[in-house]
Design a protein around this motif. Structure first.
Motif, PDB file in Angstrom:
ATOM      1  N   THR A   1       0.998  -1.130  -0.047  1.00 24.64           N
ATOM      2  CA  THR A   1      -0.326   0.007  -0.333  1.00 24.64           C
ATOM      3  C   THR A   1       1.301   1.262  -0.370  1.00 24.64           C
ATOM      4  O   THR A   1       2.504   0.942   0.422  1.00 24.64           O
ATOM      5  N   GLY A   2      -0.062   2.488  -0.770  1.00 28.80           N
ATOM      6  CA  GLY A   2       1.029   3.763  -0.511  1.00 28.80           C
ATOM      7  C   GLY A   2       0.233   4.494  -0.952  1.00 28.80           C
ATOM      8  O   GLY A   2      -0.974   4.424  -1.220  1.00 28.80           O
ATOM      9  N   THR A   3       1.065   5.870  -0.860  1.00 31.37           N
ATOM     10  CA  THR A   3       0.167   6.956  -1.162  1.00 31.37           C
ATOM     11  C   THR A   3       0.768   7.318  -2.640  1.00 31.37           C
ATOM     12  O   THR A   3       2.176   7.717  -2.959  1.00 31.37           O
ATOM     13  N   ALA A   4      -0.337   8.058  -2.923  1.00 31.52           N
ATOM     14  CA  ALA A   4       0.117   8.311  -5.025  1.00 31.52           C
ATOM     15  C   ALA A   4       0.346   9.308  -5.190  1.00 31.52           C
ATOM     16  O   ALA A   4      -0.802  10.280  -4.529  1.00 31.52           O
ATOM     17  N   LYS A   5       1.316  10.328  -5.423  1.00 33.21           N
ATOM     18  CA  LYS A   5       1.430  11.980  -6.264  1.00 33.21           C
ATOM     19  C   LYS A   5       0.835  11.978  -7.425  1.00 33.21           C
ATOM     20  O   LYS A   5       2.074  11.375  -8.124  1.00 33.21           O
ATOM     21  N   VAL A   6      -0.277  13.341  -7.871  1.00 34.98           N
ATOM     22  CA  VAL A   6      -0.758  13.489  -8.572  1.00 34.98           C
ATOM     23  C   VAL A   6      -0.741  14.396  -8.894  1.00 34.98           C
ATOM     24  O   VAL A   6      -0.746  14.975  -8.371  1.00 34.98           O
ATOM     25  N   GLU A   7      -0.534  14.478 -10.275  1.00 32.48           N
ATOM     26  CA  GLU A   7      -0.396  16.312 -11.284  1.00 32.48           C
ATOM     27  C   GLU A   7      -2.262  16.604 -11.435  1.00 32.48           C
ATOM     28  O   GLU A   7      -2.063  14.996 -12.800  1.00 32.48           O
ATOM     29  N   CYS A   8      -2.485  17.577 -12.216  1.00 32.70           N
ATOM     30  CA  CYS A   8      -3.594  17.300 -12.809  1.00 32.70           C
ATOM     31  C   CYS A   8      -3.217  18.570 -14.441  1.00 32.70           C
ATOM     32  O   CYS A   8      -3.019  19.550 -13.581  1.00 32.70           O
ATOM     33  N   VAL A   9      -3.498  17.993 -15.533  1.00 29.77           N
ATOM     34  CA  VAL A   9      -3.555  19.292 -16.252  1.00 29.77           C
ATOM     35  C   VAL A   9      -5.322  19.259 -16.674  1.00 29.77           C
ATOM     36  O   VAL A   9      -5.860  18.450 -16.739  1.00 29.77           O
ATOM     37  N   ASN A  10      -5.594  20.262 -16.524  1.00 34.15           N
ATOM     38  CA  ASN A  10      -7.197  20.966 -17.574  1.00 34.15           C
ATOM     39  C   ASN A  10      -7.077  21.560 -18.267  1.00 34.15           C
ATOM     40  O   ASN A  10      -5.719  21.466 -19.549  1.00 34.15           O
TER      41      ASN A  10
ATOM     42  N   GLY B   1      -5.360  24.218 -20.477  1.00 36.24           N
ATOM     43  CA  GLY B   1      -3.257  22.931 -20.273  1.00 36.24           C
ATOM     44  C   GLY B   1      -2.596  24.005 -18.855  1.00 36.24           C
ATOM     45  O   GLY B   1      -1.741  23.363 -19.118  1.00 36.24           O
ATOM     46  N   VAL B   2      -3.416  23.629 -18.229  1.00 32.17           N
ATOM     47  CA  VAL B   2      -3.224  24.119 -16.677  1.00 32.17           C
ATOM     48  C   VAL B   2      -2.809  23.494 -15.840  1.00 32.17           C
ATOM     49  O   VAL B   2      -3.627  22.638 -16.075  1.00 32.17           O
ATOM     50  N   LEU B   3      -1.684  23.317 -14.950  1.00 35.20           N
ATOM     51  CA  LEU B   3      -0.911  22.412 -14.343  1.00 35.20           C
ATOM     52  C   LEU B   3      -1.303  22.538 -13.118  1.00 35.20           C
ATOM     53  O   LEU B   3      -0.688  23.184 -12.640  1.00 35.20           O
ATOM     54  N   VAL B   4      -1.746  21.689 -12.243  1.00 35.89           N
ATOM     55  CA  VAL B   4      -2.283  22.155 -10.373  1.00 35.89           C
ATOM     56  C   VAL B   4      -1.621  20.558 -10.104  1.00 35.89           C
ATOM     57  O   VAL B   4      -1.974  19.873 -10.613  1.00 35.89           O
ATOM     58  N   THR B   5      -1.646  20.798  -8.230  1.00 32.57           N
ATOM     59  CA  THR B   5      -1.141  19.428  -8.208  1.00 32.57           C
ATOM     60  C   THR B   5      -2.429  18.539  -7.629  1.00 32.57           C
ATOM     61  O   THR B   5      -3.356  19.410  -7.432  1.00 32.57           O
ATOM     62  N   GLY B   6      -2.509  17.626  -8.107  1.00 35.05           N
ATOM     63  CA  GLY B   6      -4.014  16.596  -7.464  1.00 35.05           C
ATOM     64  C   GLY B   6      -3.808  16.027  -6.391  1.00 35.05           C
ATOM     65  O   GLY B   6      -3.212  16.460  -4.800  1.00 35.05           O
ATOM     66  N   GLN B   7      -4.614  15.306  -6.070  1.00 33.24           N
ATOM     67  CA  GLN B   7      -5.187  15.383  -4.348  1.00 33.24           C
ATOM     68  C   GLN B   7      -4.547  13.801  -4.254  1.00 33.24           C
ATOM     69  O   GLN B   7      -4.485  12.890  -5.260  1.00 33.24           O
ATOM     70  N   ASP B   8      -2.956  13.739  -3.138  1.00 35.24           N
ATOM     71  CA  ASP B   8      -2.331  12.515  -2.979  1.00 35.24           C
ATOM     72  C   ASP B   8      -3.699  11.084  -2.886  1.00 35.24           C
ATOM     73  O   ASP B   8      -5.209  11.285  -2.191  1.00 35.24           O
ATOM     74  N   THR B   9      -3.929  10.172  -3.125  1.00 39.83           N
ATOM     75  CA  THR B   9      -4.274   9.490  -3.343  1.00 39.83           C
ATOM     76  C   THR B   9      -4.519   7.758  -2.994  1.00 39.83           C
ATOM     77  O   THR B   9      -2.812   7.174  -3.376  1.00 39.83           O
ATOM     78  N   GLU B  10      -4.299   7.065  -1.964  1.00 45.00           N
ATOM     79  CA  GLU B  10      -4.423   5.323  -1.742  1.00 45.00           C
ATOM     80  C   GLU B  10      -4.003   4.666  -2.210  1.00 45.00           C
ATOM     81  O   GLU B  10      -5.216   4.451  -3.721  1.00 45.00           O
ATOM     82  N   VAL B  11      -3.743   3.858  -2.964  1.00 46.69           N
ATOM     83  CA  VAL B  11      -3.166   2.489  -4.333  1.00 46.69           C
ATOM     84  C   VAL B  11      -2.780   1.300  -3.093  1.00 46.69           C
ATOM     85  O   VAL B  11      -1.985   1.575  -2.473  1.00 46.69           O
ATOM     86  N   GLU B  12      -3.386   0.302  -3.832  1.00 44.06           N
ATOM     87  CA  GLU B  12      -2.573  -1.050  -3.473  1.00 44.06           C
ATOM     88  C   GLU B  12      -2.296  -2.095  -4.750  1.00 44.06           C
ATOM     89  O   GLU B  12      -3.006  -1.553  -5.959  1.00 44.06           O
ATOM     90  N   ILE B  13      -1.162  -2.172  -4.343  1.00 47.45           N
ATOM     91  CA  ILE B  13      -0.419  -2.852  -5.995  1.00 47.45           C
ATOM     92  C   ILE B  13       0.324  -3.970  -5.265  1.00 47.45           C
ATOM     93  O   ILE B  13       0.679  -4.645  -4.332  1.00 47.45           O
TER      94      ILE B  13
END
Length: 159
Positions: free
Chosen positions: A67-76, A79-91
């Motif tokens: 398990t871990g926390t994914a750090k994500v960027e979002c592009v609207n 074309g504007v880049l913003v920080t996304g919400q950290d999301t928990e993932v399981e791999i």
């Protein structure tokens, strides 16, 4: 005559035991020294390595789930880049089903597939494009299954 029947029954019992395959029935992860399980965070995936012993069945499988926390960027759409919400993932990573070696021991090295963008929305809406930057893994659960049944399960910190 009774003595001969008793002797014959005893000999048959010994022969039956000798003909049956010997199963160790105590598959386990080696926990000491350089063979103890170790898991490492490699960005958007993880790796686990170690050794299992006491394998007595015909097949086994090792699975690691981290398990871990994914750090994500979002592009609207503009074309504007913003920080996304950290999301928990399981791999998960797996050895696949393996034949038991003759010595009942197996040294393993598992690598998860690269993590994709988390299924949970990390961006404001579906029109935005999510880009995974990194995953910080915290722990991994390693499971040893022998003949399809769980033999042992351990938790390892991911470093």
């Amino acid at each position: 005559m009774r003595r001969m029947i008793g002797t014959l029954a005893g000999a048959l019992a010994v022969a039956a035991l000798a003909a049956a395959p010997a199963y160790a029935d105590n598959g386990h992860f080696v926990t000491g020294g350089g063979n103890a399980a170790v898991c490492t965070d490699t960005g958007t995936r993880f790796e686990c390595a170690g050794k299992v012993a006491g394998l007595g069945g015909t097949t086994f499988e090792i699975t690691a789930t981290a398990t871990g926390t994914a750090k994500v960027e979002c592009v609207n759409p503009a074309g504007v880049l913003v920080t996304g919400q950290d999301t928990e993932v399981e791999i998960t990573a797996t050895s696949g089903r393996q034949q038991t070696p003759h010595n009942g021991q197996y040294t393993f090295a598992l690598t998860s597939k690269p993590t994709g963008v988390p299924a949970v929305p990390a961006c404001p809406n579906p029109l935005w494009t999510a880009k995974l930057l990194n995953v910080t893994f915290t722990t991994a659960t390693l499971t040893l299954a022998v003949e399809g049944a769980t033999a042992e399960e351990i938790t390892v910190d991911v470093g």
